[in-house]
Write a protein that holds these residues in place. Sequence first.
Motif, PDB file in Angstrom:
ATOM      1  N   GLY A 194       9.321 -14.399   6.828  1.00  0.00           N
ATOM      2  CA  GLY A 194       8.319 -15.447   6.697  1.00  0.00           C
ATOM      3  C   GLY A 194       7.199 -15.371   7.712  1.00  0.00           C
ATOM      4  N   ASN A 195       7.349 -14.533   8.718  1.00  0.00           N
ATOM      5  CA  ASN A 195       6.347 -14.384   9.784  1.00  0.00           C
ATOM      6  C   ASN A 195       6.281 -12.900  10.154  1.00  0.00           C
ATOM      7  OD1 ASN A 195       4.478 -15.186  11.729  1.00  0.00           O
ATOM      8  ND2 ASN A 195       6.057 -15.551  13.274  1.00  0.00           N
ATOM      9  N   SER A 196       5.908 -12.088   9.181  1.00  0.00           N
ATOM     10  CA  SER A 196       6.006 -10.635   9.314  1.00  0.00           C
ATOM     11  C   SER A 196       4.748 -10.044   9.944  1.00  0.00           C
ATOM     12  CB  SER A 196       6.236  -9.993   7.944  1.00  0.00           C
ATOM     13  OG  SER A 196       7.382 -10.545   7.324  1.00  0.00           O
ATOM     14  N   VAL A 197       4.944  -9.224  10.959  1.00  0.00           N
ATOM     15  CA  VAL A 197       3.829  -8.571  11.651  1.00  0.00           C
ATOM     16  C   VAL A 197       3.929  -7.065  11.439  1.00  0.00           C
ATOM     17  CG1 VAL A 197       2.715  -8.123  13.863  1.00  0.00           C
ATOM     18  CG2 VAL A 197       3.682 -10.380  13.394  1.00  0.00           C
ATOM     19  N   PHE A 198       2.841  -6.484  10.954  1.00  0.00           N
ATOM     20  CA  PHE A 198       2.787  -5.031  10.766  1.00  0.00           C
ATOM     21  C   PHE A 198       1.741  -4.478  11.727  1.00  0.00           C
ATOM     22  CE2 PHE A 198       1.300  -1.062   8.934  1.00  0.00           C
ATOM     23  CZ  PHE A 198       2.474  -0.451   8.521  1.00  0.00           C
ATOM     24  N   ASN A 199       2.169  -3.587  12.624  1.00  0.00           N
ATOM     25  CA  ASN A 199       1.270  -3.008  13.621  1.00  0.00           C
ATOM     26  C   ASN A 199       0.618  -1.737  13.079  1.00  0.00           C
ATOM     27  OD1 ASN A 199       1.954  -4.946  15.657  1.00  0.00           O
ATOM     28  ND2 ASN A 199       3.870  -3.846  15.989  1.00  0.00           N
ATOM     29  N   LEU A 200      -0.693  -1.653  13.211  1.00  0.00           N
ATOM     30  CA  LEU A 200      -1.442  -0.469  12.779  1.00  0.00           C
ATOM     31  C   LEU A 200      -1.462   0.531  13.934  1.00  0.00           C
ATOM     32  CD1 LEU A 200      -4.393  -2.386  11.064  1.00  0.00           C
ATOM     33  CD2 LEU A 200      -2.385  -1.370   9.958  1.00  0.00           C
ATOM     34  N   THR A 201      -0.596   1.519  13.850  1.00  0.00           N
ATOM     35  CA  THR A 201      -0.406   2.457  14.960  1.00  0.00           C
ATOM     36  C   THR A 201      -1.059   3.817  14.738  1.00  0.00           C
ATOM     37  OG1 THR A 201       1.719   3.155  14.028  1.00  0.00           O
ATOM     38  CG2 THR A 201       1.757   1.346  15.617  1.00  0.00           C
ATOM     39  N   GLN A 202      -1.644   4.036  13.554  1.00  0.00           N
ATOM     40  CA  GLN A 202      -2.266   5.323  13.280  1.00  0.00           C
ATOM     41  C   GLN A 202      -3.327   5.175  12.185  1.00  0.00           C
ATOM     42  OE1 GLN A 202       1.076   7.694  12.014  1.00  0.00           O
ATOM     43  NE2 GLN A 202       1.074   6.876   9.951  1.00  0.00           N
ATOM     44  N   ASN A 203      -4.202   6.170  12.086  1.00  0.00           N
ATOM     45  CA  ASN A 203      -5.209   6.170  11.032  1.00  0.00           C
ATOM     46  C   ASN A 203      -4.552   6.440   9.684  1.00  0.00           C
ATOM     47  OD1 ASN A 203      -7.502   5.708  12.664  1.00  0.00           O
ATOM     48  ND2 ASN A 203      -7.590   7.859  13.243  1.00  0.00           N
ATOM     49  N   GLY A 204      -5.165   5.938   8.624  1.00  0.00           N
ATOM     50  CA  GLY A 204      -4.633   6.154   7.292  1.00  0.00           C
ATOM     51  C   GLY A 204      -4.759   4.894   6.447  1.00  0.00           C
ATOM     52  N   THR A 205      -4.205   4.935   5.252  1.00  0.00           N
ATOM     53  CA  THR A 205      -4.232   3.808   4.330  1.00  0.00           C
ATOM     54  C   THR A 205      -2.815   3.280   4.141  1.00  0.00           C
ATOM     55  OG1 THR A 205      -6.147   4.738   3.178  1.00  0.00           O
ATOM     56  CG2 THR A 205      -4.927   3.017   2.043  1.00  0.00           C
ATOM     57  N   PHE A 206      -2.677   1.966   4.231  1.00  0.00           N
ATOM     58  CA  PHE A 206      -1.364   1.323   4.139  1.00  0.00           C
ATOM     59  C   PHE A 206      -1.364   0.389   2.920  1.00  0.00           C
ATOM     60  CE2 PHE A 206      -2.366   2.346   8.486  1.00  0.00           C
ATOM     61  CZ  PHE A 206      -1.224   2.980   8.951  1.00  0.00           C
ATOM     62  N   TYR A 207      -0.263   0.419   2.185  1.00  0.00           N
ATOM     63  CA  TYR A 207      -0.160  -0.316   0.929  1.00  0.00           C
ATOM     64  C   TYR A 207       0.959  -1.354   1.012  1.00  0.00           C
ATOM     65  CZ  TYR A 207      -2.804   3.793  -0.603  1.00  0.00           C
ATOM     66  OH  TYR A 207      -3.736   4.800  -0.711  1.00  0.00           O
ATOM     67  N   PHE A 208       0.621  -2.604   0.678  1.00  0.00           N
ATOM     68  CA  PHE A 208       1.586  -3.694   0.761  1.00  0.00           C
ATOM     69  C   PHE A 208       1.590  -4.501  -0.545  1.00  0.00           C
ATOM     70  CE2 PHE A 208      -0.451  -2.996   4.872  1.00  0.00           C
ATOM     71  CZ  PHE A 208       0.621  -2.677   5.679  1.00  0.00           C
ATOM     72  N   THR A 209       2.755  -4.996  -0.920  1.00  0.00           N
ATOM     73  CA  THR A 209       2.863  -5.923  -2.048  1.00  0.00           C
ATOM     74  C   THR A 209       3.938  -6.946  -1.705  1.00  0.00           C
ATOM     75  OG1 THR A 209       4.652  -4.902  -3.342  1.00  0.00           O
ATOM     76  CG2 THR A 209       2.446  -3.953  -3.588  1.00  0.00           C
ATOM     77  N   SER A 210       4.013  -7.955  -2.546  1.00  0.00           N
ATOM     78  CA  SER A 210       5.129  -8.890  -2.440  1.00  0.00           C
ATOM     79  C   SER A 210       6.368  -8.196  -3.005  1.00  0.00           C
ATOM     80  CB  SER A 210       4.831 -10.151  -3.242  1.00  0.00           C
ATOM     81  OG  SER A 210       6.010 -10.923  -3.397  1.00  0.00           O
ATOM     82  N   GLY A 211       7.510  -8.469  -2.400  1.00  0.00           N
ATOM     83  CA  GLY A 211       8.751  -7.912  -2.919  1.00  0.00           C
ATOM     84  C   GLY A 211       9.384  -8.801  -3.973  1.00  0.00           C
ATOM     85  N   HIS A 212       8.763  -9.958  -4.232  1.00  0.00           N
ATOM     86  CA  HIS A 212       9.319 -10.896  -5.212  1.00  0.00           C
ATOM     87  C   HIS A 212       8.910 -10.470  -6.620  1.00  0.00           C
ATOM     88  CE1 HIS A 212      11.319 -14.790  -5.749  1.00  0.00           C
ATOM     89  NE2 HIS A 212      10.526 -14.973  -6.791  1.00  0.00           N
ATOM     90  N   PRO A 213       9.840 -10.490  -7.571  1.00  0.00           N
ATOM     91  CA  PRO A 213       9.543 -10.040  -8.937  1.00  0.00           C
ATOM     92  C   PRO A 213       8.324 -10.747  -9.543  1.00  0.00           C
ATOM     93  CG  PRO A 213      11.894 -10.383  -8.666  1.00  0.00           C
ATOM     94  CD  PRO A 213      11.244 -10.908  -7.423  1.00  0.00           C
ATOM     95  N   GLY A 214       7.413  -9.958 -10.095  1.00  0.00           N
ATOM     96  CA  GLY A 214       6.262 -10.492 -10.799  1.00  0.00           C
ATOM     97  C   GLY A 214       5.056 -10.811  -9.943  1.00  0.00           C
ATOM     98  N   HIS A 215       5.218 -10.923  -8.641  1.00  0.00           N
ATOM     99  CA  HIS A 215       4.096 -11.309  -7.783  1.00  0.00           C
ATOM    100  C   HIS A 215       3.030 -10.220  -7.681  1.00  0.00           C
ATOM    101  CE1 HIS A 215       5.969 -14.916  -5.449  1.00  0.00           C
ATOM    102  NE2 HIS A 215       6.335 -14.902  -6.734  1.00  0.00           N
ATOM    103  N   CYS A 216       3.445  -8.986  -7.549  1.00  0.00           N
ATOM    104  CA  CYS A 216       2.480  -7.892  -7.452  1.00  0.00           C
ATOM    105  C   CYS A 216       1.607  -7.825  -8.703  1.00  0.00           C
ATOM    106  CB  CYS A 216       3.208  -6.559  -7.243  1.00  0.00           C
ATOM    107  SG  CYS A 216       2.128  -5.109  -7.190  1.00  0.00           S
ATOM    108  N   LEU A 217       2.212  -8.073  -9.852  1.00  0.00           N
ATOM    109  CA  LEU A 217       1.471  -8.030 -11.112  1.00  0.00           C
ATOM    110  C   LEU A 217       0.430  -9.138 -11.204  1.00  0.00           C
ATOM    111  CD1 LEU A 217       4.413  -7.225 -13.563  1.00  0.00           C
ATOM    112  CD2 LEU A 217       2.592  -5.685 -12.827  1.00  0.00           C
TER     113      LEU A 217
END
Length: 212
Positions: free
Chosen positions: A116-139
């Motif tokens: 519920g309070n997720s932190v993702f650290n950007l430690t390198q150059n590049g492209t990062f892809y994120f979605t919800s893990g809950h069914p149907g949310h990404c769609l």
Amino acid sequence: MSFFRRSEKQNSPIKRERETEMGIMMSLSSIVVLMVLLGQGIGKVSSTVYKVGDLDSWGIPIDAKVYSKWPKSHSFKIGDSLLFLYPPSEDSMIQVTPSNFKSCNTKDPILYMNDGNSVFNLTQNGTFYFTSGHPGHCLKYQKLLVSVGTYSAEADDALSPSSSADADAPSYQNAFGSIPLSQKSSSSPSSISAFTTVVASLACAVVVGAIM
């Protein structure tokens, strides 16, 4: 006695010259140390924590283009962080591959977070892809692509439309209400310039004092 006095007079300019050279070398060393410390200080204060989408929570967006537009208004760099806020019992955040991002395939994610309070650290150059893990949310366009450094053609391809959205997926855009987030402030160019000027002035004063 006159011979020794003459030798002392001849050696005096050489001694003063050596002392001056030593003083200049010590001054230059001090300047190098100050500049290194200055560079380290600037690097530390410039890192930023971004609340994803600048929304109250990470959820199904009311506007389908919210998460595709938001990254384009920011310049992400190594050291920055992404903060995903959401109800832990109702959602999650996963990092996926470009192909799974495009097809909204949430199986076998690279990273799974559901606190519920997720932190993702950007430690390198590049492209990062994120979605919800809950069914149907990404769609329903709860997906985010963030690039650090050069924006790739692969990222554009991943943003092209996928299959139709799942109408049964719930929406909770404002589940948390207004959540304040303190940002780490970055030094303005004027303050950095002023500090650099002070350092340079002090360094020059030290060098002149050594020569005198």
